[in-house]
Scaffold this motif. Structure first.
Motif, PDB file in Angstrom:
ATOM      1  N   TRP A 185       8.295   3.325  11.791  1.00 25.27           N
ATOM      2  CA  TRP A 185       7.371   2.248  11.442  1.00 25.27           C
ATOM      3  C   TRP A 185       7.381   1.203  12.560  1.00 25.27           C
ATOM      4  CZ3 TRP A 185       4.422   2.913   7.156  1.00 25.27           C
ATOM      5  CH2 TRP A 185       4.849   3.862   6.221  1.00 25.27           C
TER       6      TRP A 185
ATOM      7  N   TYR B  51       1.567   6.012  10.384  1.00 28.30           N
ATOM      8  CA  TYR B  51       2.443   5.506   9.319  1.00 28.30           C
ATOM      9  C   TYR B  51       3.879   5.996   9.539  1.00 28.30           C
ATOM     10  CZ  TYR B  51      -2.169   4.450   7.586  1.00 28.30           C
ATOM     11  OH  TYR B  51      -3.448   3.984   7.502  1.00 28.30           O
ATOM     12  N   GLY B  52       4.536   6.432   8.483  1.00 24.54           N
ATOM     13  CA  GLY B  52       5.937   6.833   8.606  1.00 24.54           C
ATOM     14  C   GLY B  52       6.156   8.153   9.310  1.00 24.54           C
ATOM     15  N   SER B  53       5.078   8.919   9.544  1.00 28.65           N
ATOM     16  CA  SER B  53       5.235  10.215  10.210  1.00 28.65           C
ATOM     17  C   SER B  53       5.329  10.093  11.728  1.00 28.65           C
ATOM     18  CB  SER B  53       4.063  11.132   9.850  1.00 28.65           C
ATOM     19  OG  SER B  53       2.843  10.622  10.374  1.00 28.65           O
TER      20      SER B  53
ATOM     21  N   SER C 283      -3.723   1.776  12.064  1.00 30.56           N
ATOM     22  CA  SER C 283      -2.531   2.405  11.476  1.00 30.56           C
ATOM     23  C   SER C 283      -2.718   3.897  11.247  1.00 30.56           C
ATOM     24  CB  SER C 283      -2.165   1.716  10.162  1.00 30.56           C
ATOM     25  OG  SER C 283      -3.255   1.746   9.247  1.00 30.56           O
ATOM     26  N   ASP C 284      -3.963   4.349  11.029  1.00 31.64           N
ATOM     27  CA  ASP C 284      -4.205   5.786  10.893  1.00 31.64           C
ATOM     28  C   ASP C 284      -3.823   6.514  12.179  1.00 31.64           C
ATOM     29  OD1 ASP C 284      -5.144   5.415   8.338  1.00 31.64           O
ATOM     30  OD2 ASP C 284      -7.114   6.310   8.701  1.00 31.64           O
TER      31      ASP C 284
ATOM     32  N   ARG D  45       3.569   0.723  -1.052  1.00 34.36           N
ATOM     33  CA  ARG D  45       4.807   1.153  -0.409  1.00 34.36           C
ATOM     34  C   ARG D  45       4.756   2.605   0.060  1.00 34.36           C
ATOM     35  NH1 ARG D  45       9.287  -1.232   0.592  1.00 34.36           N
ATOM     36  NH2 ARG D  45      11.245  -0.098   0.852  1.00 34.36           N
ATOM     37  N   ASN D  46       4.230   3.467  -0.714  1.00 37.69           N
ATOM     38  CA  ASN D  46       4.091   4.858  -0.291  1.00 37.69           C
ATOM     39  C   ASN D  46       2.639   5.276  -0.442  1.00 37.69           C
ATOM     40  OD1 ASN D  46       6.804   5.705   0.396  1.00 37.69           O
ATOM     41  ND2 ASN D  46       7.298   5.407  -1.766  1.00 37.69           N
ATOM     42  N   PRO D  47       2.028   5.835   0.586  1.00 35.60           N
ATOM     43  CA  PRO D  47       2.646   6.233   1.853  1.00 35.60           C
ATOM     44  C   PRO D  47       2.385   5.278   3.013  1.00 35.60           C
ATOM     45  CG  PRO D  47       0.537   7.313   1.643  1.00 35.60           C
ATOM     46  CD  PRO D  47       0.668   6.399   0.443  1.00 35.60           C
ATOM     47  N   PHE D  48       1.759   4.118   2.752  1.00 39.06           N
ATOM     48  CA  PHE D  48       1.205   3.345   3.863  1.00 39.06           C
ATOM     49  C   PHE D  48       2.115   2.260   4.429  1.00 39.06           C
ATOM     50  CE2 PHE D  48      -2.788   4.754   1.634  1.00 39.06           C
ATOM     51  CZ  PHE D  48      -3.123   5.702   2.586  1.00 39.06           C
ATOM     52  N   TRP D  49       3.153   1.891   3.725  1.00 37.40           N
ATOM     53  CA  TRP D  49       4.047   0.856   4.259  1.00 37.40           C
ATOM     54  C   TRP D  49       5.416   0.996   3.613  1.00 37.40           C
ATOM     55  CZ3 TRP D  49       3.943  -1.647   8.516  1.00 37.40           C
ATOM     56  CH2 TRP D  49       4.738  -2.792   8.728  1.00 37.40           C
ATOM     57  N   ASN D  50       6.445   0.790   4.409  1.00 38.11           N
ATOM     58  CA  ASN D  50       7.797   0.948   3.881  1.00 38.11           C
ATOM     59  C   ASN D  50       8.662  -0.273   4.155  1.00 38.11           C
ATOM     60  OD1 ASN D  50       9.401   2.752   2.376  1.00 38.11           O
ATOM     61  ND2 ASN D  50      10.623   3.249   4.190  1.00 38.11           N
TER      62      ASN D  50
END
Length: 442
Positions: free
Chosen positions: A116, A109-111, A104-105, A151-156
């Motif tokens: 996602w 993530y969301g960037s 995931s790194d 939830r933030n910042p690793f999963w939404n």
């Protein structure tokens, strides 16, 4: 001339004086009881080797391809290295550590412009496939996602969307890399048994393997319970017939030591002791921001997650805690403490061939020092006979936070004669958050 003494004022003061004396006696006696309680007894048996000891020395991020120098890395003898980049793979493997890749790194993530994974599963699958194809033949432990319960910042997304994300990554990794690839997770922020059960049940229902189970231990007020969590996971998940088809081989606590304890030798040794005792299969030191006004992440400043100083790479107390811990893993002997917050990691032979006892004292809610009495048993197992003189060297690992520590602080060196086969040694004024190293040589 006649003198007349009047005691009226004294009579008024007498009850007050008696009250003060009584109060002082209560405080004094209370202190005496408190002092008596703050004694800790540790027994080390050099005749009882620990079996199947697994080192908990490991690091999250903390390096690039050249920094810090190998001279900072090698003494720590890391066995597990968790990272979100592949350019350090060769360096990690050369150090003797296993390489755990946080997929995931690399996704971001969301960037990630594609969003996602659950927003674009085809893009996620293509990414994982390309990553697997580019790294065939490498000894990688595949950690699919970091902290999907945060939830933030690793999963939404939802829990179920993470499970689906794992499923799609797992199937592609297995297809590309074959049956021997180590794939697992979920690397959640804490030991959440309900979450882990739901994850494993989902994997079982969807015929997915979880070759390693992972979570993080970052609550510095809960150090006493990290061993219970590992033991519970082994019993209820790894050793359970219900999950046999998942081929769960390893238990990794792949982030340990919270923000408050990141520089504290006593707490660090508490984590290492309890995880080693529970026989986890590996652990990685977490990384946090520096202290002070201008905060910088210790994850990406090449400081071994804060264990050495930036740019100059001088060791800190945390580095010495890990170094002295690693020195004794291969010859560990059994020890016992009557104070849960005073841990002892004893060994028959460090790299210099001397026996050592490494001690740490941790407690977030109590600040009083303790007096530790060490009972060293079965000294003949070290080649020491009754009547023989031995050399004892006591060194402190102080809680000096971010300051450099070029060497351990020598507290006392002495030569003593052994009577019978045992020896008692007293360490007074052992402060919370600190560590001590007692070296025994002939």
């Amino acid at each position: 001339m006649q003198f007349t003494f009047k005691f009226q004022s004294l009579n008024k003061l007498l009850p007050i004086c008696l009250a003060i004396v009584t109060l002082l006696l209560i405080v004094y006696l209370g202190q005496q009881r408190s002092i008596a309680q703050m004694r800790s007894n540790v027994t080390v048996d050099f005749g009882s080797p620990a079996t199947d000891t697994i080192s908990m020395s490991g690091i999250l991020h903390g390096i690039d391809t050249t920094k810090p120098p190998d001279s900072s890395i090698k003494p720590l003898q890391a066995k597990l290295w968790r990272a979100g980049r592949l350019d350090i793979y060769d360096r990690v493997i050369a150090s003797g550590a296993e390489f755990q890749l946080v997929v995931s790194d690399l996704w971001g993530y969301g960037s990630n412009p594609k969003g996602w994974p659950y927003q674009n599963y085809p893009a996620w699958e293509a990414f994982v496939r390309q990553l697997a194809q580019q790294n065939k033949g490498k000894k990688i432990i595949w950690d699919v996602w970091n902290e999907p319960d945060l939830r933030n910042p690793f999963w939404n997304g939802s829990r179920e969307q993470f499970f689906e994300t794992y499923k799609r990554a797992y199937r592609i990794l297995r297809e590309e890399l074959g049956p021997s690839a180590m794939i697992g997770g979920p690397s959640i922020t804490t030991y959440n048994k309900e979450y882990l059960t739901a994850f494993l049940d989902y994997c079982k229902a969807n015929k997915l393997e979880v070759n390693f189970l992972s979570w993080h231990e970052l609550n510095d007020t809960m150090i006493l319970f990290v061993d219970d969590h590992v033991i519970d996971a082994k019993r209820n998940f790894q050793q359970s017939a219900s999950y046999r088809e998942l081929k769960l081989q390893k238990i990794y606590v792949n982030e340990i030591v919270g923000n408050l304890a990141q520089y504290e030798p006593g707490e660090i040794l508490g984590y290492l002791y309890n995880l080693e005792y529970a026989k986890a299969d590996g652990a990685c030191r977490a990384c946090w921001d520096t202290t002070g006004g201008k905060k910088v992440s210790n994850c990406f400043n090449n400081t071994l997650s804060g264990m050495v100083t930036p740019n100059t790479f001088e060791p800190r107390a945390a580095w010495w805690a890990y170094k002295t811990y690693a020195d004794g893993v291969n010859s560990r002997v059994l020890s016992r403490s009557d104070n849960d917050r005073v841990v002892a990691l004893a060994s028959k032979s460090n790299p210099e061939g001397n026996a050592q006892v490494l001690l740490g004292y941790f407690d977030r809610n109590y600040s009083s020092a303790t007096t530790v009495t060490l009972n060293l048993r079965n000294l003949p197992q070290l080649g020491i006979q009754s009547g023989q003189k031995i050399r004892l060297k006591l060194e402190k690992i102080p809680n000096n936070q971010e300051r450099a520590l070029q060497k351990l602080v020598t507290v006392k060196e002495e030569s003593v004669s052994v009577v019978r086969n045992d020896l008692n040694y007293v360490i007074p004024n052992f402060n919370v958050h600190e560590g001590y190293l007692l070296t025994v040589s002939k």
